[in-house]
Write an enzyme that holds these catalytic residues in place. Sequence first.
Site, short mmCIF file in Angstrom:
data_model
loop_
_atom_site.label_atom_id
_atom_site.label_comp_id
_atom_site.label_asym_id
_atom_site.label_seq_id
_atom_site.Cartn_x
_atom_site.Cartn_y
_atom_site.Cartn_z
N ASN A 135 2.99 40.93 -25.80
CA ASN A 135 2.46 41.21 -24.49
C ASN A 135 3.15 40.19 -23.37
O ASN A 135 2.94 38.87 -23.48
CB ASN A 135 0.82 40.76 -24.68
CG ASN A 135 0.25 41.11 -23.16
OD1 ASN A 135 0.65 41.48 -22.24
ND2 ASN A 135 -0.95 40.68 -23.30
N LYS A 182 2.43 40.33 -20.22
CA LYS A 182 1.68 39.86 -19.24
C LYS A 182 2.32 40.16 -17.80
O LYS A 182 2.99 41.07 -17.88
CB LYS A 182 0.98 38.32 -19.45
CG LYS A 182 0.30 38.28 -20.79
CD LYS A 182 -0.53 37.04 -20.81
CE LYS A 182 -1.09 37.13 -22.54
NZ LYS A 182 -2.12 36.02 -22.52
N HIS A 201 -7.81 44.03 -22.83
CA HIS A 201 -7.42 42.63 -23.02
C HIS A 201 -8.29 41.71 -22.23
O HIS A 201 -8.80 41.89 -21.08
CB HIS A 201 -5.93 42.52 -22.45
CG HIS A 201 -5.36 41.05 -22.84
ND1 HIS A 201 -5.75 39.91 -22.12
CD2 HIS A 201 -4.49 40.71 -23.81
CE1 HIS A 201 -5.02 38.92 -22.58
NE2 HIS A 201 -4.34 39.37 -23.41
N GLU A 211 -8.20 39.22 -20.41
CA GLU A 211 -7.59 38.84 -18.99
C GLU A 211 -8.01 40.04 -18.15
O GLU A 211 -8.65 39.67 -16.89
CB GLU A 211 -6.06 38.59 -18.84
CG GLU A 211 -5.82 37.30 -19.64
CD GLU A 211 -4.58 37.12 -20.16
OE1 GLU A 211 -3.42 38.02 -19.87
OE2 GLU A 211 -4.28 35.94 -20.67
N GLU A 216 -8.44 38.56 -30.57
CA GLU A 216 -8.00 37.56 -29.65
C GLU A 216 -8.98 36.59 -29.22
O GLU A 216 -9.63 37.00 -28.12
CB GLU A 216 -7.12 38.05 -28.52
CG GLU A 216 -5.91 38.67 -28.69
CD GLU A 216 -4.88 38.82 -27.65
OE1 GLU A 216 -3.88 38.53 -27.99
OE2 GLU A 216 -5.22 39.28 -26.47
N GLY A 259 -3.42 31.17 -24.74
CA GLY A 259 -2.50 30.42 -23.83
C GLY A 259 -2.65 29.03 -23.66
O GLY A 259 -2.44 28.21 -22.81
N SER A 291 -2.07 32.12 -29.11
CA SER A 291 -1.10 31.18 -29.49
C SER A 291 -0.25 31.16 -30.76
O SER A 291 0.01 30.12 -31.41
CB SER A 291 -1.87 29.83 -29.42
OG SER A 291 -2.39 29.46 -28.09
#
Length: 258
Positions: free
Chosen positions: A13, A15, A99, A101, A171, A177, A216
Amino acid sequence: MTPDARRPYIAGNWKMFKTAGEAREFTQKLLARLPMGNGVELALCPPFTALAATLDGLGGSEIKVLAQNMHQEPEGAFTGEVSAPMLVELGVHGTLLGHSERRQYFNETDRALQEKIPAALGAGLQPMLCVGESEDEREEGETQRKLRHQVQEALERVPDAQLADVVIAYEPIWAIGTGKVATAEMAQDAIGFIRALVGDRSKDAAERVRVLYGGSVKPENAAAILAQPDIDGALVGGASLDPDGLIEIVTAAAAQVQ
Ligand code: 13P
């Protein structure tokens, strides 16, 4: 041993990273260095503006290209959105959905996902549903409650016979991250739980559905995570921006199929 239907799956991904030109350069390096016939399904998830260049750069290879989001309606007055038929026309194979985010910064809701997943399936796109708990939820012992809610809501309108066509990515938000990877045991526990949730709907789908871990994942920790019995692959953010890092993770996944 992983059943045939659960071929290991690594998805990168990107992003909001990489222009079309950078995506093309990445595909050239990837194709030149990636060992072929490694038994791993590999997908790249570029931004919308780099989808065409990524598809073109990958040429006739088996590597899939997924979008990072999609609107549930085929067309309409939804400024800034992109629909399933638009992705299909480009030759895109699937899309990330939900996702964290998107949930956190762009108000993505379980209700919208209930429509997006069947819309993707109906258009022939592979949906990759992302779920996961926040740090507070984990500390308060709410992980399973959160996962149950997200999985049940998002899959509610998917017929049992199509459940295994959805890929699920677990996730944990606190691991995205941050460099704070979940232990292999934590990831296995959560992913085993997600598989059991699918099993509440269909035992057959639970055997076949692929559930990935994300948060991560790096070349150094991929092997331990991918060795877990219920973990069928990884959704990789930062480490997928570099072709060599991604190839190392694919190689770790390939070792599981040997
Ligand atoms: P990182 O691998 O950078 O933690 O990102 C994970 C992720 O959000 C992939 O979708």
